[in-house]
Design an enzyme around this catalytic site. Sequence first.
Site, PDB file in Angstrom:
ATOM      1  N   GLY A  52      56.468 -14.708  45.700  1.00 41.95           N
ATOM      2  CA  GLY A  52      55.020 -15.196  45.617  1.00 41.95           C
ATOM      3  C   GLY A  52      54.776 -15.606  44.227  1.00 41.95           C
ATOM      4  O   GLY A  52      54.334 -17.049  44.414  1.00 41.95           O
ATOM      5  N   HIS A  53      54.977 -15.150  43.180  1.00 41.91           N
ATOM      6  CA  HIS A  53      54.605 -15.747  41.900  1.00 41.91           C
ATOM      7  C   HIS A  53      55.640 -16.984  41.657  1.00 41.91           C
ATOM      8  O   HIS A  53      54.816 -17.965  41.371  1.00 41.91           O
ATOM      9  CB  HIS A  53      55.045 -14.640  40.818  1.00 41.91           C
ATOM     10  CG  HIS A  53      54.074 -13.531  40.777  1.00 41.91           C
ATOM     11  ND1 HIS A  53      54.551 -12.168  41.231  1.00 41.91           N
ATOM     12  CD2 HIS A  53      52.624 -13.365  40.551  1.00 41.91           C
ATOM     13  CE1 HIS A  53      53.483 -11.493  41.039  1.00 41.91           C
ATOM     14  NE2 HIS A  53      52.443 -12.017  41.015  1.00 41.91           N
ATOM     15  N   ASP A 104      45.230 -12.894  47.355  1.00 39.51           N
ATOM     16  CA  ASP A 104      43.708 -12.651  47.006  1.00 39.51           C
ATOM     17  C   ASP A 104      42.834 -13.595  46.986  1.00 39.51           C
ATOM     18  O   ASP A 104      42.437 -14.487  46.242  1.00 39.51           O
ATOM     19  CB  ASP A 104      44.083 -12.537  45.276  1.00 39.51           C
ATOM     20  CG  ASP A 104      44.980 -11.084  44.988  1.00 39.51           C
ATOM     21  OD1 ASP A 104      44.803 -10.113  45.324  1.00 39.51           O
ATOM     22  OD2 ASP A 104      46.102 -11.762  44.664  1.00 39.51           O
ATOM     23  N   LEU A 119      53.804 -10.486  50.312  1.00 34.77           N
ATOM     24  CA  LEU A 119      54.403 -10.163  49.094  1.00 34.77           C
ATOM     25  C   LEU A 119      53.531  -9.892  48.085  1.00 34.77           C
ATOM     26  O   LEU A 119      52.370 -10.500  47.983  1.00 34.77           O
ATOM     27  CB  LEU A 119      55.334 -11.225  48.366  1.00 34.77           C
ATOM     28  CG  LEU A 119      56.527 -11.971  49.395  1.00 34.77           C
ATOM     29  CD1 LEU A 119      57.356 -12.860  48.659  1.00 34.77           C
ATOM     30  CD2 LEU A 119      57.422 -10.581  49.598  1.00 34.77           C
TER      31      LEU A 119
END
Length: 275
Positions: free
Chosen positions: A24-25, A141, A175
């Site tokens: 994801g990052h 988020d 993730l």
Amino acid sequence: MVQELKADGKTVALIPTMGALHEGHLSLVGQALGRGDTVVASVFVNPVQFNNAADLETYPRNEEADFEKLRNAGVTAVFAPSVSEIYPEGTDAPAPVFDLGEVAEVMEGRYRPGHFQGVARIVSMLLRMVEPTRAYFGEKDFQQIAVIRRMTQTEGIDVEIVSCPIKRAVDGLALSSRNALLSDSQRAVAPGIYRNLKYSVQYSRDHSVAAVRDTVTEAIDALEDCRVEYFEIVDGITLQPVGSWDEAPYIVGCITVYCGKVRLIDNITYRPLKD
Ligand code: PAF
């Protein structure tokens, strides 16, 4: 470095992270590179955004592996400060209070008091230090992005906030660095969170908001070792709960589930944002 790049007409991306990096990052890095940005990433487990000491204590950390992943992904510079560099007066010293508005009062704001003030504090510092053209955040988020947008407006920080789609494992689990804390059996049931969210989009075509909220909550509560902390169906801009599907053009369901002691969050769009 950043000033020189920007003076040269280049764009600079900041990707703030708390480390324990996953695909994801790295997808945020990919998006920034794809737009031609020079990428700066930060790795900092920000103590002041944890409202629970055990959560901070157990937060996964793996700096060496993180640096290697960032290097391989094409990141130009990594900022990985110590806690005392960021908070020389200590983390308990009086802190600025940010005006985060109503988007910060609901959901995570209600269940994690002080969390968003801590996020605003570190993100505003990073943005002021790095002065990027754009900063990239993952939509897992969802509320955090709204809070950061609000913070940059009220603080007058000139940056484009880019929100990037959630990355999921093949079985649908969003993730998250916290997935590493799941036991094998918890990891096996956790994809049920997204399975139920996804199914509920279809269900929402002919059921009320309340029916969708209750059905999803009951189904996920029924998964072994899982407990829904909240599931709110909200206006995707104001983040305030909606009572009917025609109350807002953009509607998102945001959920937090405890899988054992591991707190997982996810979200699903019921009515997409139209341009
Ligand atoms: O989303 C996170 O990992 C953190 O909240 C952030 C934005 C890096 C701030 O510490």
